[in-house]
Design an enzyme around this catalytic site. Structure first.
Site, short mmCIF file in Angstrom:
data_model
loop_
_atom_site.label_atom_id
_atom_site.label_comp_id
_atom_site.label_asym_id
_atom_site.label_seq_id
_atom_site.Cartn_x
_atom_site.Cartn_y
_atom_site.Cartn_z
N SER A 154 0.79 -1.20 -0.06
CA SER A 154 0.15 0.16 0.14
C SER A 154 0.90 1.39 0.05
O SER A 154 0.25 2.41 -0.49
CB SER A 154 -0.87 0.10 1.15
OG SER A 154 -0.11 0.21 2.48
N HIS A 194 -5.35 -3.91 -2.17
CA HIS A 194 -5.06 -2.87 -3.10
C HIS A 194 -5.06 -3.18 -4.71
O HIS A 194 -4.85 -2.59 -5.60
CB HIS A 194 -3.78 -2.00 -2.69
CG HIS A 194 -3.60 -1.27 -1.70
ND1 HIS A 194 -4.25 0.07 -1.43
CD2 HIS A 194 -3.87 -1.51 -0.36
CE1 HIS A 194 -4.36 0.43 -0.46
NE2 HIS A 194 -3.98 -0.48 0.35
N LYS A 232 -11.57 0.17 -1.62
CA LYS A 232 -10.46 0.60 -2.72
C LYS A 232 -11.14 0.75 -4.11
O LYS A 232 -12.09 1.52 -4.46
CB LYS A 232 -9.17 -0.08 -2.67
CG LYS A 232 -8.04 0.42 -1.69
CD LYS A 232 -8.54 0.02 -0.26
CE LYS A 232 -7.53 0.61 0.74
NZ LYS A 232 -8.09 0.16 1.87
#
Length: 432
Positions: free
Chosen positions: A182, A210, A241
């Site tokens: 991240s 992610h 996300k």
């Protein structure tokens, strides 16, 4: 000693104040312009959101959430095993399992809590091997379980194998890793880790927070990107996300998911996900399947901005993803650059201690498919002016630099501005 004493001496504003501006916990409002937010009544380009596919403001997600509120109310008022399960939960779990190619899936109200579900699977005699940069939620899951935890460096699989080999007979062996890290924006060495797991009879867990929805030919994340889905035992993913919602999912063999949903404290002793949140995530999953061009655009934009920043003289590390870590060593200098960018109408994320060790401070930058070419050019112009003013980059662009090619399916070619030439003396205006 009064446990509150440390709180009286703590002043976050003083620790991070720069030019009289509040650095963290700023209130941001939505702008009428995609790719922008409003701060203190002023619209600025958002260059730091994890909304990688630009779905957080999609009207289709909003409509799905509104419909769910009308049907099921605003909350579940109970844990999933008791009275907190709704049809939308089961629909989303089935959809996630099918999308990820897994037998079953279980939801959690947040991405952090999703990884805590793993604590219900691990025992105190088990041995867990984790990347030293794994997300805090993975680390906390192992700590809660009481399992033995060993950390390794991404570039040292040999050391990792030695740690795993030390596990006593009868102990469960597990390798846990972020798929896409991240902060640094680089990928795990999944080929090396799955080969290690095969040699040492270990299970592999990948946190695709992610990369879920973003990487791989269909958006299934790092395991699909590497072509190693069959060698990954469990996948965790986050909806906050790429899916523009909230919560997360753990997916894997049906028997494992059934065990976790029944035994993990993070699953049993918490209220079910709000129906509106689940409905928004389900709508996002449908859009990801139907609109692969979003991923293409997101990766194209990332590549363009990586190379635009490098052409100015910035160091974006080893990232091959839409996460762009702009190295700015020194807390004061990092915060000054952040402040000058904000003055120029660009919001980025300053990452300093305790998020980063002293001397490794950075700005974390990211974009969405909804950013216009004009906005991207504005960001590069702001980075050029602010970087030179603060001395982070030289006045003259470097004569050569190493271009970045983001992780993407081999058959997918960039559709917009390609990487700059490593020796281009005629860069666009924003890069001069």
């Amino acid at each position: 000693m009064d446990i509150f004493e440390k709180c009286r001496d703590f002043d976050s504003d003083r620790m991070y104040e720069t030019f009289g501006s509040l650095v963290y916990f700023r209130s941001l409002q939505l702008s009428t312009h995609p790719g922008e937010v409003v701060i203190n009544g002023r619209s600025v380009v958002m260059a730091g959101s994890n909304d990688y596919l630009g779905l957080a403001r999609d009207p289709r997600l909003a409509e799905a959430a509104i419909k769910a509120v009308r049907l099921d109310g605003t909350g579940c008022s109970g844990s999933r095993p008791l009275c907190g399960t709704r049809d939308i939960h089961e629909q989303l779990e089935s959809a996630c399992a099918a999308f990820l190619g897994r037998e079953a899936a279980v939801l959690a109200p947040s991405g952090f809590q999703t990884n805590l579900l793993l604590a219900g699977l691990l025992g105190k005699d088990d041995v867990v091997l984790g990347d030293r940069d794994n997300h805090a939620s993975l680390v906390d899951a192992v700590r809660l379980s009481g399992a033995h935890y060993h950390r390794y460096r991404r570039d040292d699989v040999a050391r990792a194998e030695g740690l795993l080999a030390e596990a006593p007979d009868g102990a469960g062996r597990v390798i846990v890793t972020d798929g896409l890290f991240s902060m640094e924006g680089d990928l795990c060495d999944l080929p090396g880790l799955t080969a290690l797991a095969a040699r040492c009879q270990a299970r592999v867990v990948v946190d695709s927070a992610h990369d879920f929805g973003l990487l791989g030919s269909t958006g299934r994340g790092a395991p699909e990107h590497f072509g190693l889905e069959n060698q990954v035992d469990l996948v965790t993913a986050t909806f906050s996300k790429s899916l523009g919602s909230a919560g997360g999912v753990l997916a894997g063999p049906a028997e494992v998911i059934d065990f976790v949903r029944s035994r993990a404290r993070a699953a049993v002793f918490t209220a079910g996900m709000a129906p509106s949140v689940a409905a928004a995530a389900l709508a996002a999953l449908d859009i990801i399947r139907a609109e692969p061009e979003r991923r293409v655009r997101a990766l194209d934009v990332a590549e363009r901005m990586h190379n635009g920043l490098r052409a100015l003289g910035y160091d974006t590390g080893n990232s091959v993803s839409p996460i762009i870590p702009v190295s700015v060593p020194g807390q004061d200098r990092c915060l000054e650059l952040w402040h000058r960018l904000l003055e120029a109408g660009v919001y980025a994320n300053p990452i300093v201690a305790p998020g980063r060790p002293a001397g490794r401070e950075m700005l974390r930058v990211s974009f969405t498919p909804l950013h216009s070419d004009t906005q991207l050019e504005q960001v590069l112009e702001a980075f050029a002016a602010a970087g030179r003013t603060t001395g982070v980059i030289p006045v003259a662009p470097p004569g050569s630099w190493t271009p970045v090619r983001v992780a993407r399916p081999l058959s997918t070619a960039p559709s917009i501005v390609p990487p700059r030439s490593v020796t281009s003396p005629t860069a666009p205006t924003a890069l001069r």
